[in-house]
Design an enzyme around this catalytic site. Structure first.
Site, mmCIF file in Angstrom:
data_model
loop_
_atom_site.group_PDB
_atom_site.id
_atom_site.type_symbol
_atom_site.label_atom_id
_atom_site.label_comp_id
_atom_site.label_asym_id
_atom_site.label_seq_id
_atom_site.Cartn_x
_atom_site.Cartn_y
_atom_site.Cartn_z
ATOM 1 N N GLY A 45 0.811 -1.216 0.000
ATOM 2 C CA GLY A 45 0.000 0.000 0.000
ATOM 3 C C GLY A 45 0.841 1.261 0.000
ATOM 4 O O GLY A 45 0.555 2.226 -0.711
ATOM 5 N N CYS A 46 1.905 1.253 0.790
ATOM 6 C CA CYS A 46 2.786 2.425 0.866
ATOM 7 C C CYS A 46 3.527 2.636 -0.453
ATOM 8 O O CYS A 46 3.763 3.774 -0.867
ATOM 9 C CB CYS A 46 3.758 2.270 2.030
ATOM 10 N N THR A 47 3.876 1.550 -1.115
ATOM 11 C CA THR A 47 4.540 1.654 -2.408
ATOM 12 C C THR A 47 3.597 2.251 -3.443
ATOM 13 O O THR A 47 3.972 3.173 -4.182
ATOM 14 C CB THR A 47 5.047 0.271 -2.866
#
Length: 169
Positions: A45-47
């Site tokens: 998700g952060c990527t």
């Protein structure tokens, strides 16, 4: 967890970025800042969130917005993340979560039946005078009570929610 809201003064801070350089909030004077908090570098998700911001940085900078991502990751992990994904904005290391605490985004989380303290995925659009103009919150934050006008986003749409807000204000 007392999350800051629109109209609150953003806390001043100095953190190390992915290049091990000190970045001070004061260095952004005269510009809007999108300070987005994310749980952990190089996770799916952060990527996705970082890549979408990277891909739309030109549109954001055209609107006088500087992007900074803040996580509890150590500088070495941020360097790997930035290099791997060719990120074109600062990632800031907040390992003791003091800045996250100041913004009110550090608190109890639940994931897969476990409870732990961590960063809640929120973003703050801070105006040129250092006042929070708008707060954006992850659509997954159902258990966190928030007040005020928070725009919900999914990680893949975060950049667009911010751009839409800026276009319609």
């Amino acid at each position: 967890m007392q999350t800051l809201k629109s109209g609150d003064k953003a806390p001043s801070f100095t953190l190390l970025n992915q290049h091990n350089e000190s970045i001070s909030f004061d260095s952004f004077a005269g510009k809007k800042v999108l300070a987005y908090f994310y749980p952990k570098a190089m996770t799916p998700g952060c990527t996705t969130q970082a890549q979408k911001l990277r891909d739309h940085i030109t549109a954001l900078t055209a609107l006088n917005v500087e992007v900074v991502g803040i996580s509890p990751d150590e500088v070495v992990r941020l360097t790997k993340f930035s290099d791997r994904d060719e990120l074109n904005f600062s990632l800031l290391s907040d390992p003791d979560h003091a800045v996250a605490d100041g913004f009110g985004v550090w608190g109890l989380k639940k994931f897969m039946g476990k409870e732990f303290d961590g960063i809640h995925r929120l973003s703050f659009l801070i105006d040129e005078q250092g006042v929070i103009e708008h707060v954006f919150t992850s659509a997954s934050l159902k258990a966190v009570p928030l007040e005020g006008d928070y725009s919900k986003f999914k990680t893949k749409d975060h950049h667009q929610v911010v751009l839409d807000y800026l276009a319609n204000k």
